[in-house]
Design a protein around this motif. Sequence first.
Motif, PDB file in Angstrom:
ATOM      1  N   ILE A  55       0.844  -1.201   0.000  1.00  0.00           N
ATOM      2  CA  ILE A  55       0.000   0.000   0.000  1.00  0.00           C
ATOM      3  C   ILE A  55       0.878   1.250   0.000  1.00  0.00           C
ATOM      4  O   ILE A  55       0.621   2.215  -0.723  1.00  0.00           O
ATOM      5  CB  ILE A  55      -0.963  -0.016   1.202  1.00  0.00           C
ATOM      6  N   LYS A  56       1.929   1.240   0.808  1.00  0.00           N
ATOM      7  CA  LYS A  56       2.844   2.385   0.846  1.00  0.00           C
ATOM      8  C   LYS A  56       3.474   2.649  -0.522  1.00  0.00           C
ATOM      9  O   LYS A  56       3.709   3.799  -0.898  1.00  0.00           O
ATOM     10  CB  LYS A  56       3.940   2.141   1.880  1.00  0.00           C
ATOM     11  N   ARG A  57       3.750   1.574  -1.245  1.00  0.00           N
ATOM     12  CA  ARG A  57       4.393   1.714  -2.559  1.00  0.00           C
ATOM     13  C   ARG A  57       3.489   2.446  -3.543  1.00  0.00           C
ATOM     14  O   ARG A  57       3.952   3.250  -4.358  1.00  0.00           O
ATOM     15  CB  ARG A  57       4.766   0.338  -3.100  1.00  0.00           C
ATOM     16  N   VAL A  58       2.189   2.196  -3.463  1.00  0.00           N
ATOM     17  CA  VAL A  58       1.230   2.796  -4.407  1.00  0.00           C
ATOM     18  C   VAL A  58       0.811   4.181  -3.958  1.00  0.00           C
ATOM     19  O   VAL A  58       0.763   5.125  -4.757  1.00  0.00           O
ATOM     20  CB  VAL A  58      -0.007   1.894  -4.574  1.00  0.00           C
ATOM     21  N   PHE A  59       0.526   4.343  -2.676  1.00  0.00           N
ATOM     22  CA  PHE A  59      -0.092   5.574  -2.186  1.00  0.00           C
ATOM     23  C   PHE A  59       0.968   6.570  -1.718  1.00  0.00           C
ATOM     24  O   PHE A  59       1.125   6.847  -0.531  1.00  0.00           O
ATOM     25  CB  PHE A  59      -1.098   5.249  -1.080  1.00  0.00           C
ATOM     26  N   THR A  60       1.682   7.098  -2.688  1.00  0.00           N
ATOM     27  CA  THR A  60       2.674   8.126  -2.422  1.00  0.00           C
ATOM     28  C   THR A  60       2.040   9.505  -2.604  1.00  0.00           C
ATOM     29  O   THR A  60       1.123   9.681  -3.400  1.00  0.00           O
ATOM     30  CB  THR A  60       3.871   7.989  -3.375  1.00  0.00           C
ATOM     31  N   VAL A  61       2.533  10.476  -1.851  1.00  0.00           N
ATOM     32  CA  VAL A  61       2.063  11.850  -1.988  1.00  0.00           C
ATOM     33  C   VAL A  61       3.207  12.710  -2.514  1.00  0.00           C
ATOM     34  O   VAL A  61       4.345  12.251  -2.629  1.00  0.00           O
ATOM     35  CB  VAL A  61       1.532  12.401  -0.646  1.00  0.00           C
ATOM     36  N   ALA A  62       2.883  13.964  -2.834  1.00  0.00           N
ATOM     37  CA  ALA A  62       3.844  14.824  -3.529  1.00  0.00           C
ATOM     38  C   ALA A  62       5.197  14.881  -2.836  1.00  0.00           C
ATOM     39  O   ALA A  62       6.247  14.825  -3.487  1.00  0.00           O
ATOM     40  CB  ALA A  62       3.254  16.231  -3.669  1.00  0.00           C
ATOM     41  N   HIS A  63       5.194  14.978  -1.506  1.00  0.00           N
ATOM     42  CA  HIS A  63       6.465  15.126  -0.784  1.00  0.00           C
ATOM     43  C   HIS A  63       7.208  13.802  -0.604  1.00  0.00           C
ATOM     44  O   HIS A  63       8.331  13.786  -0.117  1.00  0.00           O
ATOM     45  CB  HIS A  63       6.232  15.804   0.563  1.00  0.00           C
ATOM     46  N   ASP A  64       6.582  12.700  -1.000  1.00  0.00           N
ATOM     47  CA  ASP A  64       7.271  11.407  -0.977  1.00  0.00           C
ATOM     48  C   ASP A  64       8.043  11.155  -2.274  1.00  0.00           C
ATOM     49  O   ASP A  64       8.879  10.254  -2.336  1.00  0.00           O
ATOM     50  CB  ASP A  64       6.270  10.252  -0.819  1.00  0.00           C
TER      51      ASP A  64
END
Length: 819
Positions: free
Chosen positions: A554-563
């Motif tokens: 889930i972390k791999r897919v749900f990245t945000v701009a600052h990631d």
Amino acid sequence: MSFTENALYIMKKLYFRKDKAGNLVEKTPEELFARVADFVAEAETDPAKKKEFRKQIYHHMLDKKFMFSSPTLFNAGGDFPLASSCFVGKLEDDMSSIMKAATDTAITFKAGAGMGLNFGMLRPKGASVGQGGTSSGPVSFMHLFNEVGETVKSGGVRRAAFMAMMDINHPDVEAFITSKDFIAQIRGENPGADIPDHFVDLTMGEVSASLSTYLNNNDYVSNLTGNIRKTLFEPLSNMNISVAVSDRFMKCVADDTDFELDRHKDKGVTRTVVARELFHKIALSAWRTADPGVWFIDRANQYDTVPSFGRIDSTNPCGEQSLHHYTSCNLGSINLVPFMKDGSFDYDSYAETIAIATRALDNVIDMAAFPTEDFTRNTRMIRPIGLGYTGLGEVLFMLGIPYNSEEGCEFAANLARIMTQTSIRTSIELGHEKGSFEIYETNREALIKVAVSFFDDDDEKAEIEDLIRRNGIRNSNWTTLAPTGSISLILDSYTYSLEPQFALAYHKNLVDGGVLTYVDPAFEQALGQDKELIEKVAQNGGSCADVPGIPDKIKRVFTVAHDINYLDRIKMQSAIQRYVSNSISSTINLPTEVTVEEIEEIYRQAWEMNLKGITIYRDGCKSFQPMTTTKKKKEDAPKPDLVCRAPYKRPNLLKGEIVKTKTGSGTLYTSIGLDENFTPIEIFINISKHGSETSSFAEALGRVISIGLQNGVPSDRIADSIIGIVGDKPTWDNGKLIKSIPDAVGRVLRLYSEQAKSEAHGETTLFDKGATEAVSNEIDYKNPVEIPGATACPSCGEMALVRTEDCMSCLSCGYSKCG
């Protein structure tokens, strides 16, 4: 189709028609969309086609598949139906042209649109003019146009948007680069002077304190101080600026050679500079102020379909449209989210919508009004349109594809390819049905060369060339990716244009005092609506990257701009730009600690990856230290102290109340502990994310005030000493101007001080009125959390204003400076 409460609020605030008294004439989305559909369909001459097309465009808006840009929604069917967001005017190197451009700019602003101009057309400072005179240079004239923007609101509602451009080889380019950076200007004019970064804040603090000595009107002093700061220390505040960078310059940077500033060689003014030093100055200024942006002018002209109109030398204010002199472009965006069906993307329906949207935008050209005759003539002569899409980040979430991956870039590029190819094919059909744009024949070969470049297969290239030669083509340009701030919120696309999600979860303060937790719907579904994990993400600034308990997939897919690393952002923009006929408005958000050298690398990569332009925004680059001035009051007759006591021994349980105040730094929660006489004896101040500078400042202020209260310092004296302190983000709360966090806290203390006096005389207390919520000292409530990079919204006051799509948009209330 139902619309969210937020979407309805935005439509009511911005788009529903009102009468001259400000009363709503339209009250539903259906009424709004019916007006716009009537306006757009009116361009069809065949009655049957008009009826059919009206129905198509109405349902595409109602079903949230497509939306016109804000000017069309504002003005369709009105007395002056301006429908374009993007305008580029013309400057020539003589006073008559300069004054005409200023007049054209004022008229364009008044009509509700923005303007772009290239000031590199003007001779450099010191060049000969008239009989023995010298020029003051283009930067001096920029101040004239900035004042036009300051004076004339866009459509009478908001400050107008303006793009000032200058060629990299202009002799005054260094002055242009730092034209919005007061400190850099002083340092440049006074080499060796030790001017601190916080010089402006120190100076304005002294000015405010001095004014307060003579003026006993807090609001007046605050407004006057703000105007002085803006006038003296925030130059060209109504402008975006960008440098038109050539391939020749970038090659000199790569080779570490000298570069000649020869834009006005014929005027006898030229200089030679070290290319890398000039390049560094651009990056340094962008690091400090987010200006200038970089526009690759040779690449823009490489894709010019009407070269007979002359060189393209500027973009519109947000950079997504490279336009010829006195031309404009109306925009519209397809919402990608509704095309997700059963876990896959419906490409057939997507292509159908592209065809309908292309026809609709072409119709708008015939129905729209323009600010001047020059814009009317030239825009209708070449008929450019700007079709884009929004919601890319959300669709990638729904498909389980990381934004920062090759698969993500390929999917986004494929959507752009289908959009541009289908729009070109539709424009060819319209050319056969309605006729080509006026100067098509003169520019046919150049246009064909550009149009076929968006097709990969040789057979397709040959087919498109043949179709254009046999049928002509209706429009000279077709696609762009523009800012979609307000319309993305109407469409429930959840992310803006091509941008990644900014925050997966965050707290939004409601007007009734409650707090709503916004959660990205795809993320919420992926977590199985786990409220505990969602709250942890909200407390983590909206990112799930470092939150325990969330699976790695889930972390791999749900990245945000600052990631997302800036190189991955450039790769995504490059992949899309390959299939977009005009340009892209996008901002790469960078952390505070990014270096100037890293920004230089961003510019190099952007040029090497064939972008047409690039804009960066470093967190904190436009923020200032708070001013800490104390209001000095004229001495009145001595006032008796309310209470003077020995050091107070705190019991285990105190009565208390919480007061909520909107400040420019976010929503403030002031918890007041009261003794047996309802006198303030303890105070806790909560605002922003735990561990942030704002939060630590608030906590320290609360502790110091509490020490004073518990050692006999009257609460009204503390209140009087901090009310009127002016910060850099004043805002309004229930009709009162809140100048800073200390000012807000002082007002709360004054309220309770006066209430304690009333209680001493047997008057009603706040508890009896039920005005606030009583709490004990043991209560534990969650603080609102800052979204990384967010600043205070000028509309709602929440810390939710983010830089995205090269534009400022509020995640809380939907406010947008663009579209």
